[in-house]
Structure formats: C-alpha cells, structure tokens
Design an enzyme around this catalytic site. Structure first.
Site, PDB file in Angstrom:
ATOM      1  N   PRO A   1     -21.878  49.917  13.363  1.00 19.98           N
ATOM      2  CA  PRO A   1     -22.480  50.864  14.278  1.00 19.98           C
ATOM      3  C   PRO A   1     -23.739  50.334  14.939  1.00 19.98           C
ATOM      4  CG  PRO A   1     -23.324  51.220  12.115  1.00 19.98           C
ATOM      5  CD  PRO A   1     -22.567  49.932  12.079  1.00 19.98           C
ATOM      6  N   GLU A   2     -24.066  50.926  16.060  1.00 23.36           N
ATOM      7  CA  GLU A   2     -25.421  50.790  16.567  1.00 23.36           C
ATOM      8  C   GLU A   2     -26.123  52.106  16.235  1.00 23.36           C
ATOM      9  OE1 GLU A   2     -25.672  48.898  20.386  1.00 23.36           O
ATOM     10  OE2 GLU A   2     -24.040  47.539  19.890  1.00 23.36           O
TER      11      GLU A   2
ATOM     12  N   ARG B   1     -25.417  35.422  18.246  1.00 19.77           N
ATOM     13  CA  ARG B   1     -24.619  36.596  18.611  1.00 19.77           C
ATOM     14  C   ARG B   1     -24.011  36.373  19.989  1.00 19.77           C
ATOM     15  NH1 ARG B   1     -26.051  41.070  15.877  1.00 19.77           N
ATOM     16  NH2 ARG B   1     -23.963  41.737  16.431  1.00 19.77           N
TER      17      ARG B   1
ATOM     18  N   LYS C   1     -31.165  51.718  12.889  1.00 19.71           N
ATOM     19  CA  LYS C   1     -29.879  51.627  12.197  1.00 19.71           C
ATOM     20  C   LYS C   1     -30.015  51.934  10.714  1.00 19.71           C
ATOM     21  CE  LYS C   1     -28.722  48.080  15.534  1.00 19.71           C
ATOM     22  NZ  LYS C   1     -28.772  46.627  15.760  1.00 19.71           N
TER      23      LYS C   1
END
Length: 266
Positions: free
Chosen positions: A2-3, A256, A52
């Site tokens: 998730p973000e 990333r 988060k």
DNA sequence: GCCATATGGAAAG
DNA sequence: TTTCCCTATGGCA
C-alpha cells in the site's frame, strides 16, 4: 502493498470493526506470539495512521505498530478461517477476524515509543499536516525531486505510484533538483497530493487521470495492470503517453522503478 | 517447480 | 549503493 491512502483506510476499517471491543490477539505463525499475549484480552480503542505507519491502540496503553512494507497485507473475515499461509497477527472479536501477513514491521510499543516513532515520520498530506518544513528542505536541496518525493520525512505516505503520477500531473521532470523547483510547483504538488490521496482513502484506488485525458482503452489498460486505478505513467513504460503519445520511459532511481513521459516532463 | 516481481525501508558496506 | 527481510503471485518450463 500500500501507499499511505491504504493505511489510512485500514486504520478506519480496524477502528470501525474492532473499536471498543475486547479482542483475542494471536499469531498463528508464531513470530508475534509473545507480543500478542500483551494485548490479548484488552480493548482496542482506536487505530490511527501516519504516512504508511499504522498504530492500533489498546486500553492498557500499549499499541501494535504495523508497517506493511512491500508485501504486507490485511485480510478481514466475518468468521475465523483456519489459518492459511503465514499469518503474523490475528485480531479476533466476537464477529470479525483480521489477518496480517508479511509486514515489514509488527511490534508492541508503549506510548513513549509510539511518540518517538511518530516524531520520525514527516508531514502527511492525508492527515492535513503543514508542509512548511518539507517545503524549505525541498527548495534547498540538490537531490532530485523524484527522490525527495519518496522520502517519508518529507512526504509521509507517498509511494512509487503517487510519486510518478504527481510529477506527471505537474509536468515536472523527476531528475530536477529540488532547489530548481519553482516554489509554486511545490505548493501545487502538495495540494494535489492532498486531494488525490484523500480520494484514495475513500475509494481504495489510485486514480490520477483527468477526464479529458481518458482514452477509450483505459478500462482495459487498468484491468491488464491491476495495481488498482487509472494512471498516466506508473508501469506504463513502452506505451504511449495519454497526453502526447510519446513512449513512457522507465529508469531505476534509488533502487526503485521510476516512470515518466520524456516530452510532457521536460 | 523455478524465477522474477511488487505500492518499502532498515542495515550493512 | 547493495543487501536483506517479509510473503504471495503470475509467467514460464
């Protein structure tokens, strides 16, 4: 995976389903068993999110701190299924069961430990925190804005999708050093993140494409890449930009994947 | 069955 | 900058 919007959503969900209830807490996998014993039998008061990070509070002044990382997942059931796979943590009430798999972090923390953790997390657009300090740091930094956006001390809750999408929506090149960013762009991007992420909390999806840019094929595209939502550039490398038709690019930045349109984001 | 991949981040080098 | 951790899934043989 998730973000921040998902974590906020889950905090609300957990509070709604388990708040003010005495819980049985266990760890079928075993790795959280000793900690689970500290809160089992206690009443869950409220679950909250910052960026988060998720904090599940109990009436004995202990909290479960959860960070899902890349693989973590919550699952909710109206019964208590036999454990399948590796379940780190279960919250069980009279009517509901929550299962947590694969979290990056899952630990019991005291009030003061929670405070320490919270202090390390930056302003969160969803929480409505002021971006003043982040603004100063970004506008004085030689680091690429694409890297800064992933820094949780500056933009808590923003992940790889929101990063790519907010840069596209403001036509900002990901490699532009923060100090070369026009301050009005910082303000516009923060406001945009606030709106987009709050919408994400409501819908559980990341939708960033403006109506005027939606191609007919978009629903199909979203199905083919079901990360949840309709996006301009995230994981669309090699395909055509919805705005200008250029080929969406991909590169590695700090380990990333980064996606952008070379023409729209010059 | 094996391999690559994933919305993350801390620790090691 | 690289390595490592945590788990599930989809593509391929």
């Amino acid at each position: 995976m998730p973000e921040g919007h998902v974590v906020h959503r889950q905090a609300k969900e957990i509070t709604k389903l388990f708040g003010q209830q005495v819980l049985h807490v266990d760890s079928p996998q075993g790795r959280f068993s000793e900690s689970a014993a500290l809160v089992t039998g206690a009443t869950l008061t409220k679950a909250t999110a910052q960026g988060k990070h998720l904090f599940i509070g109990f009436d004995n002044d202990l909290h479960i701190h959860v960070h899902l990382g890349l693989y973590g997942k919550w699952a909710f059931h109206s019964q208590t299924p036999d454990p399948v796979g590796l379940i780190r943590l279960r919250l069980i009430s009279d009517s509901m069961t929550a299962e947590l798999r694969g979290p990056n972090a899952c630990a019991i923390v005291t009030n003061s430990e929670k405070k320490t953790l919270m202090a390390k997390i930056g302003p969160d657009p969803i929480a409505g925190n002021s971006p003043k300090k982040s603004r100063e740091k970004v506008l004085g930094s030689s680091t690429a804005i694409g890297t800064l956006l992933m820094d949780q001390r500056l933009f808590a809750g923003v992940g790889n999708i929101y990063r790519a999408e907010v840069l596209f929506r403001h036509q900002v090149n990901p490699f532009l050093p923060g100090r070369e960013l026009d301050p009005s762009y910082f303000d516009a991007m923060w406001e945009d993140l606030r709106v987009l992420m709050k919408r994400g909390v409501r819908t559980g999806r990341i939708d960033t494409v403006r109506p005027e840019h939606e191609p007919r094929s978009m629903k199909r595209a979203a199905r083919e890449d079901p990360h949840g939502g309709e996006v301009y550039v995230y994981r669309r490398d090699g395909r055509e930009c919805y705005v200008c038709g250029s080929e969406i690019q991909i590169a590695q930045l700090q380990g990333r994947n980064l996606f952008w349109c070379p023409k729209c984001q010059r």
